[in-house]
Design a protein around this motif. Structure first.
Motif, short mmCIF file in Angstrom:
data_model
loop_
_atom_site.label_atom_id
_atom_site.label_comp_id
_atom_site.label_asym_id
_atom_site.label_seq_id
_atom_site.Cartn_x
_atom_site.Cartn_y
_atom_site.Cartn_z
N LEU A 125 0.81 -1.22 0.00
CA LEU A 125 0.00 0.00 0.00
C LEU A 125 0.85 1.27 0.00
CD1 LEU A 125 -2.75 -1.06 2.55
CD2 LEU A 125 -3.09 -0.62 0.12
N THR A 160 -3.86 7.41 5.58
CA THR A 160 -4.32 6.63 4.41
C THR A 160 -4.48 5.17 4.78
OG1 THR A 160 -3.23 8.16 2.89
CG2 THR A 160 -3.80 6.00 2.03
N THR A 161 -3.46 4.59 5.38
CA THR A 161 -3.55 3.17 5.76
C THR A 161 -4.59 2.97 6.85
OG1 THR A 161 -1.66 3.47 7.27
CG2 THR A 161 -1.18 2.63 5.08
N ILE A 164 -7.87 2.55 5.04
CA ILE A 164 -7.89 1.29 4.28
C ILE A 164 -8.05 0.11 5.22
CG2 ILE A 164 -6.51 -0.25 2.82
CD1 ILE A 164 -5.27 2.32 1.61
N TYR A 165 -7.32 0.12 6.31
CA TYR A 165 -7.41 -1.01 7.23
C TYR A 165 -8.75 -1.06 7.95
CZ TYR A 165 -2.45 -1.94 6.46
OH TYR A 165 -1.25 -2.24 5.90
N THR A 183 -15.25 5.93 6.00
CA THR A 183 -15.45 6.02 4.56
C THR A 183 -16.28 7.26 4.20
OG1 THR A 183 -15.28 3.62 4.31
CG2 THR A 183 -16.39 4.82 2.54
N PHE A 223 -6.10 0.16 -4.44
CA PHE A 223 -6.44 -0.66 -3.28
C PHE A 223 -6.82 -2.09 -3.69
CE2 PHE A 223 -8.22 3.70 -2.18
CZ PHE A 223 -6.99 4.16 -1.75
N TRP A 250 -14.36 -4.32 -2.22
CA TRP A 250 -13.97 -2.97 -2.64
C TRP A 250 -14.96 -2.35 -3.61
CZ3 TRP A 250 -11.00 0.48 -0.51
CH2 TRP A 250 -10.03 0.06 0.41
#
Length: 408
Positions: A125, A160-161, A164-165, A183, A223, A250
């Protein structure tokens, strides 16, 4: 769950919002290679934005009033009598993306992601997917202009991570869940930056609208296709079925972010997405100075973050990162960013088959796999923070020139 293109009232009137942007290459050559239908859809996506999210900043209400109202509605997972109309519209759109979701399949996608060690995902990532993001001048220029990544790179990479996580946490994409909240705030952040960029009075004829539908779609691949292709290169190749479950997860997240369903629907796994990736790269242009500045900041931020996990000296972490970067991207791309040749690369490459064999054995043992998934799930849960820039936005965004752009 298919959405249709809607004219965005946020777009400024000083540039043409139609046609093939001048830096996207030859439309005729694109058509010859990828077809007229795809050319028309890309051309539309270059100028489309996200009118539902953009309304948060064009409704007449101030950001300091909208943002708390949005956070409250996201935490409930629904609007109520106190919810502002523009916030209610965003909540309704996110909830529409969750209608008829196969939650069992979505959870399988989360487990597929969690079968890959967190450190390997950090590589795929960070030095993996984000380098691909920054290689697009249309995206890099906006990021450098906001200063959000060249200044404070450690925090920005972590944020950012962090989002995503959150996507991989069980049940948290449901209305009111942690990932649902994060989100929604990421989508609001896109609208915030887009409004700031649009108000600058710039000419966007070169690449298309700022943070366009096309840019969001391209970033979605970072992603999915990009991150997990790079995981493959490091020795973590999933089955097609696992990839498809992961892409399904996703796709749902993409809809929640406001990416139209007709763009997402055909992209079901790595191989199925190859032609779309090729088409995207055809119109990307070459990395520019902004791209290189972002990659330099990324490397510095990544090493700082990894030092909290690995008890090794800086030079060892840098060498490991450079080796992985060249393995993931290949030498041609790495050379564009002057990535050093790493001493450890031959040894890392020799270990890839053994890594893949171990990964295959893990997934063949349901008990061991479940233990690994739970362990990685806990790591992500422990690392999650709500103290991120995208969770705020109540006042405004600081630009790279030091000027404060108010959010209202």
């Amino acid at each position: 769950m298919t959405q249709t293109f809607t004219e965005n009232p946020l777009a400024a009137d000083h540039y043409d919002r139609t046609g093939w942007p001048v830096s996207r290459g030859s439309r005729e050559e694109f058509v010859a290679k990828f077809g007229e239908d795809r050319a028309q859809r890309f051309e539309q996506a270059y100028w489309a934005m996200d009118p539902i999210a953009d309304a948060l900043y064009t409704s007449g209400n101030k950001s300091k009033d909208v943002m708390p109202n949005l956070r409250d509605a996201l935490a409930r997972g629904k609007a109520d009598e106190n919810t502002l109309p523009e916030v209610a519209a965003l909540i309704d759109d996110m909830n529409a993306a969750l209608e008829n979701v196969d939650w069992e399949r979505l959870e399988r996608g989360q487990k597929a992601a969690l079968s890959v060690p967190v450190l390997a995902q950090n590589l795929s990532l960070g030095p993996g997917a984000l380098i691909h993001t920054y290689s697009a001048p249309s995206i890099a220029d906006i990021l450098v202009n906001t200063g959000e990544l060249t200044e404070g790179a450690v925090h920005r990479l972590a944020y950012t991570t962090n989002w995503i996580y959150s996507v991989y946490l069980k049940d948290e994409l449901k209305p009111g869940g942690t990932s649902y909240i994060h989100t929604g705030m990421v989508r609001a952040m896109h609208a915030h930056v887009r409004r700031v960029q649009t108000k600058l009075g710039l000419d966007y004829s070169e690449w298309g609208a700022p943070i366009s539908e096309f840019d969001m779609f391209r970033t979605w691949f970072d992603f999915t296709y990009i991150a997990f292709t790079y995981c493959r290169n490091l020795g973590y190749r999933m089955s097609v079925e696992e990839e498809q479950d992961l892409f399904y997860l996703w796709q749902v997240v993409g809809l929640m972010l406001g990416i139209p369903g007709d763009l997402l629907a055909p992209e079901t796994d790595i191989d199925a997405s190859q032609e779309t990736i090729d088409a995207i790269h055809f119109v990307d242009g070459e990395p520019n100075d902004a791209s290189r500045a972002l990659v330099d900041a990324l490397f510095s931020g990544f090493v700082t973050n990894v030092k909290a996990l690995l008890p090794f000296p800086d030079e060892s972490i840098y060498d490991w990162m450079y080796a992985a970067t060249r393995i993931m991207h290949g030498d041609e791309v790495a050379d564009k960013y002057n990535v050093p040749h790493a001493v450890s690369r031959p040894f890392t490459e020799l270990a890839v088959p053994q890594v893949q064999a171990g990964y295959d054995l893990l997934r063949a043992n349901p008990e061991a796999l479940e233990k690994e998934v739970q362990q990685n799930h806990q790591i992500l849960l422990d690392a999650l923070t709500h103290e991120t820039s995208y969770m705020g936005q109540d006042e405004g965004i600081k630009m790279n020139d030091g000027e404060f752009r108010p959010g209202a």
